[in-house]
Scaffold this active site. Structure first.
Site, short mmCIF file in Angstrom:
data_model
loop_
_atom_site.label_atom_id
_atom_site.label_comp_id
_atom_site.label_asym_id
_atom_site.label_seq_id
_atom_site.Cartn_x
_atom_site.Cartn_y
_atom_site.Cartn_z
N GLY A 52 0.82 -1.20 0.00
CA GLY A 52 0.00 0.00 0.00
C GLY A 52 0.85 1.26 0.00
O GLY A 52 1.97 1.27 0.52
N GLY A 54 1.63 5.30 1.04
CA GLY A 54 1.61 5.96 2.33
C GLY A 54 2.85 5.67 3.16
O GLY A 54 2.99 6.17 4.27
N HIS A 55 3.76 4.85 2.58
CA HIS A 55 5.00 4.50 3.29
C HIS A 55 6.22 5.11 2.63
O HIS A 55 7.35 4.67 2.89
CB HIS A 55 5.15 2.98 3.35
CG HIS A 55 3.98 2.28 3.94
ND1 HIS A 55 3.49 2.58 5.20
CD2 HIS A 55 3.16 1.31 3.44
CE1 HIS A 55 2.44 1.81 5.45
NE2 HIS A 55 2.21 1.05 4.40
N LYS A 103 6.02 -7.83 2.57
CA LYS A 103 5.80 -7.61 3.99
C LYS A 103 4.64 -8.50 4.47
O LYS A 103 3.69 -8.72 3.73
CB LYS A 103 5.49 -6.14 4.28
CG LYS A 103 6.60 -5.19 3.84
CD LYS A 103 6.37 -3.77 4.32
CE LYS A 103 5.05 -3.16 3.89
NZ LYS A 103 4.87 -3.11 2.42
N ASP A 108 -1.30 -8.42 1.26
CA ASP A 108 -0.08 -8.47 0.46
C ASP A 108 0.32 -9.92 0.15
O ASP A 108 0.64 -10.27 -0.99
CB ASP A 108 1.08 -7.79 1.20
CG ASP A 108 0.97 -6.27 1.21
OD1 ASP A 108 0.02 -5.75 0.59
OD2 ASP A 108 1.82 -5.62 1.81
N HIS A 217 0.54 0.89 9.71
CA HIS A 217 -0.80 1.30 9.27
C HIS A 217 -1.61 1.82 10.46
O HIS A 217 -2.82 1.99 10.35
CB HIS A 217 -1.54 0.12 8.63
CG HIS A 217 -0.78 -0.54 7.53
ND1 HIS A 217 -0.09 -1.72 7.72
CD2 HIS A 217 -0.57 -0.17 6.25
CE1 HIS A 217 0.49 -2.05 6.58
NE2 HIS A 217 0.22 -1.13 5.68
#
Length: 327
Positions: A52, A54-55, A103, A108, A217
């Site tokens: 995702g 946002g990292h 991860k 995922d 998250h």
């Protein structure tokens, strides 16, 4: 919510467009996907990771010579789809196979495994390395077992070096599984992250509260308590890591202090200084160190500490030059 965005629904599309637009000599985007890949493929096993968004800079910031061949960007805090992952496999495979670095989050794992099965049907050799370096909790939101966090970046770096040096898919998969066992991480949060489409933080901490062990998250950690000094936070986290590693005087470890997105480098360096002092008291040598924002959680305030058991092969890989935008 105050953010420098346009429509929250367009965050991923506009971010990936801006990323490749800023570094056109290094990166390109596979058409009709959110896959960021190297401009020129290398004649080696391709390394593909992702997750995702946002990292940032993970994972696209680590695409380039000596690290990843491609990164698959999902929506914010959401796994990329199998077809996008498969597109990355197809686009980077040069006949030597592909290694997926994933991860440990349920979405995922499922989607990368589905993409691996799709590649199997096309006779593309695909290996799989699962990263679960977060020792804070055993099971948490989105995962069975331990989560994959900032230690994933060290896996990119080390396996990237070994792939460039000619290791096969099978060798990289075996080495990657052994490597993950040598990497442990714990984080601490001072505030939650705000997903653009949600518009408010995923969790709330009072002005005088922190949470140990929170995930990238915003998943729950293992303890919420009153705020502490950097030295006290470092002592708590190092003690947890020591219990896992069971190190002895004279052992050598690499250290990564990773910012979660909203913590200034000033504070990260202060925290590293405190960690270094504790390890010196323990008689543990720091053989490699890095401080900065590598695996963030949008605008979360906080940081994580990753330690890795090192030997000469790992150190050589960590110190090997790369050409990426974020290492």
């Amino acid at each position: 919510m105050k953010k420098i965005i346009n429509d929250p629904k367009d965050v991923l599309a506009e971010m990936t467009s801006g990323l490749v637009g800023a570094y056109p000599e290094k990166l390109e985007q596979i058409p009709d996907t959110f896959v960021i890949k190297r401009k020129v493929n290398a004649q080696q096993v391709a390394l593909v990771s992702g997750g995702g968004s946002g990292h940032e800079p993970a994972h696209a910031g680590f695409v380039g010579d000596g690290m990843l061949s491609a990164a698959v960007c999902g929506q914010v805090f959401t796994s990329p789809t199998p077809d996008q992952i498969f597109a990355a496999i197809q686009a980077t495979n040069e006949g030597k196979g592909v290694l997926l670095i994933v991860k440990n989050y349920s979405g995922d794992v499922m989607n990368f495994e589905m993409a691996q099965d799709m590649a199997d049907l096309e006779d593309i050799s695909v290996g799989f390395v699962l990263v679960d370096d977060d020792i804070a909790v055993e099971d948490s939101t989105y995962t069975q077992g331990r989560r994959g966090v900032a230690g994933t970046v060290l896996v990119h770096k080390i396996l990237g070096a070994w792939a460039k040096n000619g290791a096969s898919v099978e060798q990289l998969e075996t080495a990657g599984k052994e490597l993950v066992e040598k990497i442990k991480t714990i984080g601490v949060a001072l505030s939650g992250a705000t997903v653009p489409e949600v518009g408010k933080p995923g969790f709330e901490l009072a002005e005088d509260e922190i949470e140990f062990g929170v995930g990238i998250h915003g998943e729950p950690g293992y303890r919420r308590e009153k705020s502490k000094s950097s030295k006290e936070m470092a002592k708590e986290i190092v003690e947890k890591l020591k219990a896992e590693f069971q190190w002895e005087k004279g052992d050598s470890y690499g250290v990564l202090v990773n910012g979660m997105g909203a913590t200034p480098l000033m504070e990260q360096y202060i925290f590293f200084n405190d960690v270094k002092a504790i390890l010196e008291e323990e008689g543990v040598a720091i053989s490699f160190s890095k401080v900065g924002n590598y695996m963030t959680s949008i605008d979360m305030a906080g940081l994580s500490l990753t330690m890795i058991q090192t030997d000469q092969a790992i150190l050589d890989a960590l110190n090997m030059p790369v050409d990426t935008i974020a290492w």
